[in-house]
Design a protein around this motif. Structure first.
Motif, short mmCIF file in Angstrom:
data_model
loop_
_atom_site.label_atom_id
_atom_site.label_comp_id
_atom_site.label_asym_id
_atom_site.label_seq_id
_atom_site.Cartn_x
_atom_site.Cartn_y
_atom_site.Cartn_z
N GLU A 60 13.20 4.31 16.75
CA GLU A 60 11.74 3.87 16.61
C GLU A 60 10.76 5.02 16.27
O GLU A 60 9.60 4.99 15.59
N THR A 61 11.39 6.17 16.48
CA THR A 61 10.52 7.32 16.07
C THR A 61 10.84 7.86 14.67
O THR A 61 10.12 8.65 14.04
N ILE A 62 11.76 7.31 13.97
CA ILE A 62 12.06 7.84 12.76
C ILE A 62 11.86 6.51 11.70
O ILE A 62 11.44 6.80 10.76
N CYS A 63 12.35 5.46 12.16
CA CYS A 63 12.12 4.21 11.48
C CYS A 63 10.76 3.36 11.44
O CYS A 63 11.07 2.16 11.51
N SER A 64 9.79 4.04 11.14
CA SER A 64 8.68 3.33 11.02
C SER A 64 8.44 2.72 9.45
O SER A 64 9.15 2.87 8.78
N ALA A 65 7.60 1.80 9.58
CA ALA A 65 7.27 1.35 8.01
C ALA A 65 6.61 2.35 6.98
O ALA A 65 5.54 2.78 7.46
N PRO A 66 7.00 2.46 5.91
CA PRO A 66 6.43 3.44 5.04
C PRO A 66 5.09 2.72 4.72
O PRO A 66 4.64 1.51 4.92
N ILE A 70 3.70 -11.36 0.14
CA ILE A 70 4.75 -10.37 -0.02
C ILE A 70 4.02 -8.86 -0.11
O ILE A 70 3.08 -8.64 -0.92
N THR A 71 4.82 -8.00 0.71
CA THR A 71 4.06 -6.73 0.72
C THR A 71 5.15 -5.80 0.09
O THR A 71 6.23 -5.66 0.46
N ARG A 72 4.47 -4.96 -0.83
CA ARG A 72 5.29 -3.68 -1.35
C ARG A 72 4.83 -2.22 -0.71
O ARG A 72 3.81 -2.24 -0.43
N ARG A 73 5.87 -1.53 -0.38
CA ARG A 73 5.48 -0.35 0.46
C ARG A 73 6.05 0.75 -0.44
O ARG A 73 6.97 0.69 -1.31
N GLN A 74 5.44 1.78 -0.32
CA GLN A 74 5.72 3.18 -0.92
C GLN A 74 7.16 3.51 -0.84
O GLN A 74 7.72 3.51 0.03
N GLY A 75 7.76 3.75 -2.16
CA GLY A 75 9.24 3.88 -2.04
C GLY A 75 10.23 2.79 -2.00
O GLY A 75 11.36 2.95 -1.70
N GLY A 76 9.47 1.51 -1.92
CA GLY A 76 10.60 0.35 -1.64
C GLY A 76 11.58 0.02 -2.74
O GLY A 76 12.68 -0.40 -2.35
#
Length: 498
Positions: free
Chosen positions: A445-451, A417-423
């Protein structure tokens, strides 16, 4: 570019002010709760959402006045499946009927019996929480309200309507009505007809990253925003949460742990699996879909325990995390609002089993959290039955703050399980991203990258074994109690009619 994201949830509204690159400038939250005037009912006054939005936006303005005044776009996310009924005067005709409302269970069963092939078109078996059966219920029980309906929209659409005066909805929120032809991304005339609803009541459809109107001058001036602010359509919280964490490519998978919970896998093609109680819905971005196991209960179970014992949920979670070793004899069925995947049972109820005199408050807390993790294990099994077998999941939503819950979920689903910044503010952040797309026309794809990754929790072998054993008990307990849930509901209906 600076953008605003607004997420209208079941238990509160979140708003964020972000830079186009993803940096969080300010965030604000306003809490509220559903009203439950009768058994199975769950409603909210749409004006409570408006008041929460105005308050949250005011807080953003106070926290970062220059950035707020310079915002160039705003987007929306919201709880799905809500029936917001607008009259010809533009005002709500009654409180909104929410996703976790179970009153229309008979109407849902009738739709399934009479129009089963439509489930392959609209992406899911009809269930009580969807808009279509609710409208049939309204026609039968509140005919004057039904006759006065001019528009049926979703919660986030109402907020956008109050800012712009424009009635519209996006594909991902429309997906939760049981009226959308998911493959064609257009209203299904057959599904509307099966519900007895005039197609004129269905709002015009746009993609989540499309611009929809502009702020009225009075609203812009009152809020302190630019009149030329771009207003994006936004989407349902599940899909917009995916946008927030960059889950936009086929195979991307995540869990959203809010008041309710969802397990989602993204696809570039539409594939229905209604017999598995899996939702196959349009994404908030064009030419994308996702499959979802949707549970009506999630972090709200911990909040419920907090209300029950009079202790803040955060304090309970910290207490539960101390020396946690895995499930014990106390089992909690967290079906406080009924359940969707995998049971489709609006009558299911919360149950605590296995209490002894030695039980303490912490046992109840842990059991509630474990019960939610076990529902996610069942969700993974449902998705696997459709051919979706991701090797790991991101985790977003308010429940993602809890390291203990993350450990439990990793063990229950036996996957990293991965938690991302701001999740924890994923849908609000995703709404801001849709706003940027609407304002710039940029490729997703230019804006919606994974944090950036905050941490990764691997399943602990000992906990995996403990949760596997607990899951067997959990499943047996529900199977034994299902007839009792139905009998209790029947008794309640008899009492109400007497």
């Amino acid at each position: 570019m600076i953008a605003i994201g607004v997420d209208c949830g079941t238990s509160g509204l979140k708003a964020v002010l972000v830079e186009a690159g993803g940096g969080l400038i300010a965030a604000a939250t306003r809490a509220y709760r559903p009203d439950r005037p009768r058994p199975l009912w769950s409603e909210q006054d749409p004006e409570a959402w408006v008041a929460a939005m105005i308050g949250a936006l005011g807080e953003l303005r106070s926290a970062a006045p220059e950035a707020f005044a310079g915002a160039e776009a705003i987007g929306f996310s919201g709880q799905m499946h809500g029936a917001v009924l607008i009259g010809r005067d533009g005002k709500p005709l009654r409180p909104a009927i929410l996703h976790n409302d179970g009153r229309a269970h008979r109407e849902a069963a009738e739709l399934w019996e009479r129009h089963r092939p439509l489930a392959d078109v609209v992406g899911v078996k009809p269930m009580a929480g969807f808009v279509a059966p609710k409208l049939i219920w309204l026609a039968r029980h509140e005919p004057s309200i039904f006759a006065a309906i001019a528009h049926v929209i979703q919660p986030k659409d109402y907020l956008r309507f109050r800012l712009t005066g424009e009635i519209a909805s996006d594909m991902s929120d429309a997906a939760g009505t049981w009226w959308l032809d998911e493959r064609a991304r257009a209203w299904s005339i057959d599904a509307l007809a099966a519900s007895g609803v005039d197609p004129a009541c269905a709002p015009r459809l746009v993609e989540g990253s499309d611009s929809v109107g502009s702020l009225t001058p009075a609203v812009a001036d009152a809020l302190g925003l630019q009149r030329r602010l771009v207003v994006a359509a936004g989407g349902g919280d599940a899909a917009v949460g995916a946008v927030g964490i960059g889950a936009t490519r086929p195979g991307d998978a995540f869990i959203s742990l809010g008041t309710a919970s969802q397990m989602i896998v993204v696809s570039d093609a539409y594939r229905a699996a209604p017999e598995k109680i899996v939702h196959s819905f349009a994404h908030a971005l064009p030419r994308r879909w996702y499959r979802m196991a949707a549970m009506l209960n999630g972090a709200g179970a911990l909040a419920f325990v907090g209300r029950l014992v009079g202790v803040d949920a955060g304090a309970l979670e910290r207490e539960a995390a101390e020396n946690y070793r895995g499930p014990n004899e106390t089992t909690f069925l967290p079906y406080l609002s009924g359940e969707r995947t995998p049971h489709d049972d609006p009558h299911a109820r919360g149950v605590v089993f296995g209490l002894t005199e030695a039980a303490a408050r912490v046992d109840l807390t842990r059991a509630a959290m474990e019960g939610v993790a076990l529902t996610l294990a069942e969700a993974r099994a449902c998705l696997a039955a459709t051919g979706d077998a991701p090797q790991g999941f991101d985790l977003i939503g308010g429940g993602a703050r809890s390291a203990l819950w993350t450990r439990m979920i990793a063990a229950a689903v036996d996957a990293p399980i991965t938690r991302r910044q701001g999740g924890e503010v994923g849908p609000a952040f995703g709404a801001a991203r849709l706003a940027v797309l609407a304002a710039t026309g940029a490729a997703p794809e230019t804006i919606c990258s994974a944090p950036p990754i905050a941490d990764v929790t691997e399943p602990e072998p000992g906990l995996v074994d403990a949760f596997a054993a607990a899951r067997e008990r959990f499943m047996r307990l529900y199977r034994v109690l299902r007839p009792e849930f139905a009998a209790a509901a029947k008794d309640q209906r008899a009492a109400d009619s007497s």
